[in-house]
Design a protein around this motif. Structure first.
Motif, short mmCIF file in Angstrom:
data_model
loop_
_atom_site.label_atom_id
_atom_site.label_comp_id
_atom_site.label_asym_id
_atom_site.label_seq_id
_atom_site.Cartn_x
_atom_site.Cartn_y
_atom_site.Cartn_z
N MET A 46 35.76 10.19 -52.54
CA MET A 46 35.43 9.61 -51.25
C MET A 46 35.90 8.16 -51.22
SD MET A 46 31.93 9.49 -49.10
CE MET A 46 30.88 8.67 -50.23
N ARG A 47 37.02 7.88 -51.72
CA ARG A 47 37.51 6.51 -51.74
C ARG A 47 38.01 6.11 -50.36
NH1 ARG A 47 38.97 4.90 -57.56
NH2 ARG A 47 37.78 6.47 -58.60
N HIS A 48 37.21 5.35 -49.70
CA HIS A 48 37.54 4.80 -48.38
C HIS A 48 37.88 5.85 -47.34
CE1 HIS A 48 37.15 0.85 -49.99
NE2 HIS A 48 38.13 1.02 -50.84
N THR A 49 37.23 7.00 -47.40
CA THR A 49 37.43 7.99 -46.34
C THR A 49 36.59 7.63 -45.12
OG1 THR A 49 35.71 9.39 -47.25
CG2 THR A 49 37.98 9.86 -47.93
N ALA A 50 35.59 6.81 -45.32
CA ALA A 50 34.75 6.36 -44.21
C ALA A 50 35.51 5.30 -43.41
CB ALA A 50 33.44 5.78 -44.73
N PRO A 51 35.20 5.19 -42.13
CA PRO A 51 35.89 4.17 -41.33
C PRO A 51 35.48 2.76 -41.75
CG PRO A 51 34.12 5.20 -40.07
CD PRO A 51 34.22 5.95 -41.36
N ARG A 52 36.33 1.82 -41.42
CA ARG A 52 36.00 0.42 -41.64
C ARG A 52 34.82 0.07 -40.73
NH1 ARG A 52 39.91 -2.41 -44.36
NH2 ARG A 52 41.90 -1.36 -44.57
N PHE A 53 34.13 -1.00 -41.11
CA PHE A 53 32.94 -1.39 -40.34
C PHE A 53 33.26 -1.59 -38.87
CE2 PHE A 53 29.95 -4.55 -38.68
CZ PHE A 53 28.76 -3.88 -38.91
N ARG A 54 34.33 -2.26 -38.57
CA ARG A 54 34.67 -2.54 -37.16
C ARG A 54 35.09 -1.29 -36.39
NH1 ARG A 54 38.51 -5.49 -40.03
NH2 ARG A 54 40.52 -4.45 -40.15
N GLN A 55 35.32 -0.18 -37.11
CA GLN A 55 35.67 1.08 -36.45
C GLN A 55 34.44 1.97 -36.20
OE1 GLN A 55 38.46 2.27 -39.47
NE2 GLN A 55 40.22 1.70 -38.21
N LEU A 56 33.29 1.53 -36.67
CA LEU A 56 32.07 2.30 -36.43
C LEU A 56 31.69 2.24 -34.96
CD1 LEU A 56 29.89 1.13 -39.45
CD2 LEU A 56 31.00 3.35 -39.17
N PRO A 57 30.90 3.18 -34.49
CA PRO A 57 30.40 3.11 -33.11
C PRO A 57 29.60 1.82 -32.92
CG PRO A 57 29.95 5.27 -34.07
CD PRO A 57 30.46 4.41 -35.17
N PRO A 58 29.57 1.29 -31.71
CA PRO A 58 28.87 0.02 -31.46
C PRO A 58 27.42 0.00 -31.93
CG PRO A 58 30.14 0.66 -29.53
CD PRO A 58 30.23 1.80 -30.50
N LEU A 59 26.70 1.08 -31.74
CA LEU A 59 25.30 1.12 -32.17
C LEU A 59 25.19 0.99 -33.70
CD1 LEU A 59 22.37 1.32 -31.34
CD2 LEU A 59 22.59 3.82 -31.44
N ALA A 60 26.09 1.62 -34.41
CA ALA A 60 26.08 1.52 -35.87
C ALA A 60 26.40 0.10 -36.32
CB ALA A 60 27.08 2.51 -36.48
N ARG A 61 27.29 -0.58 -35.60
CA ARG A 61 27.64 -1.97 -35.95
C ARG A 61 26.47 -2.91 -35.70
NH1 ARG A 61 32.64 -0.88 -33.12
NH2 ARG A 61 31.92 -2.31 -31.52
N VAL A 62 25.52 -2.50 -34.90
CA VAL A 62 24.30 -3.28 -34.69
C VAL A 62 23.23 -2.87 -35.71
CG1 VAL A 62 22.39 -3.70 -33.09
CG2 VAL A 62 24.75 -3.68 -32.25
N LEU A 63 23.13 -1.57 -35.96
CA LEU A 63 22.08 -1.05 -36.83
C LEU A 63 22.22 -1.53 -38.28
CD1 LEU A 63 19.61 0.77 -37.03
CD2 LEU A 63 21.15 2.69 -37.48
N GLY A 123 26.90 3.92 -57.98
CA GLY A 123 27.65 4.87 -57.16
C GLY A 123 28.65 4.19 -56.25
N ALA A 124 28.26 3.05 -55.69
CA ALA A 124 29.17 2.32 -54.80
C ALA A 124 30.40 1.83 -55.55
CB ALA A 124 28.45 1.15 -54.16
N LEU A 125 30.19 1.35 -56.77
CA LEU A 125 31.32 0.89 -57.57
C LEU A 125 32.19 2.05 -58.04
CD1 LEU A 125 29.56 -1.89 -59.69
CD2 LEU A 125 31.06 -2.19 -57.71
N ALA A 126 31.56 3.13 -58.43
CA ALA A 126 32.31 4.29 -58.93
C ALA A 126 33.15 4.93 -57.83
CB ALA A 126 31.36 5.31 -59.54
N ARG A 127 32.59 5.03 -56.63
CA ARG A 127 33.30 5.68 -55.53
C ARG A 127 34.08 4.71 -54.66
NH1 ARG A 127 28.74 8.29 -55.89
NH2 ARG A 127 27.66 7.19 -54.25
N ARG A 128 33.87 3.43 -54.90
CA ARG A 128 34.52 2.39 -54.08
C ARG A 128 34.27 2.63 -52.60
NH1 ARG A 128 40.33 1.74 -57.07
NH2 ARG A 128 39.50 1.24 -59.11
N SER A 129 33.01 2.89 -52.28
CA SER A 129 32.65 3.16 -50.89
C SER A 129 32.67 1.87 -50.08
CB SER A 129 31.28 3.84 -50.82
OG SER A 129 30.31 3.08 -51.48
N ARG A 130 32.74 2.03 -48.79
CA ARG A 130 32.72 0.88 -47.88
C ARG A 130 31.42 0.12 -48.09
NH1 ARG A 130 37.86 0.25 -46.11
NH2 ARG A 130 38.64 2.16 -45.20
N TRP A 131 31.45 -1.19 -47.97
CA TRP A 131 30.31 -2.05 -48.27
C TRP A 131 29.07 -1.68 -47.47
CZ3 TRP A 131 27.74 -4.83 -44.67
CH2 TRP A 131 28.37 -5.02 -43.43
#
Length: 137
Positions: free
Chosen positions: A1-18, A100-108
């Motif tokens: 799952m290395r960076h398969t998630a969207p970047r923070f600024r690509q999240l839906p607006p509500l998620a960027r607030v949450l 886990g975050a370091l091992a998978r290099r997930s988004r911050w």
């Protein structure tokens, strides 16, 4: 799952607030609870045991289809939330997700949001236990 998630600024607006709201709320909650709840004093051996168990249990995280994960560290975090002072919950919550975050290099924002959720839930448990009357038997 290395960076398969969207970047923070690509999240839906509500998620960027949450995500930032959870971070700020958990930080404010830890500071407030540390000042207002009598809580126990820090037992260094207990703190080291909790940190080791929470960090180590994260190595046994199970990833399931649909981007779900099962966190065995929650058990150790919960009892630590009850037995340790409130200020110890923030670093302990981070330790629950750091390996886990370091091992998978997930988004911050993913481990940060999860750690904030753990800290908030731990604060609720800590405050409830701190407010409970002590019975001498």
């Amino acid at each position: 799952m290395r960076h398969t998630a969207p970047r923070f600024r690509q999240l839906p607006p509500l998620a960027r607030v949450l995500v930032p709201a959870a971070l700020v709320l958990s930080a404010a909650g830890v500071v407030t609870a540390s000042r207002l709840t009598p809580g126990p004093s820090l037992d260094p051996l207990l703190a080291v045991a909790a940190a080791t168990l929470c960090t180590g249990a994260n190595l046994f995280e199970v990833m399931a289809p649909g981007n779900y994960s099962f966190q065995p560290n929650l058990v150790f975090f919960f009892w630590a939330a009850v037995l340790l002072p409130a200020w110890a919950l923030a670093p302990l919550a981070v330790l629950c997700f750091l390996p886990g975050a370091l091992a998978r290099r997930s988004r911050w924002y993913m481990p940060a949001f999860n750690a904030a959720n753990y800290a908030l839930a731990g604060l609720v448990a800590h405050v409830i236990v701190s407010a409970a009357p002590v019975r001498d038997e």
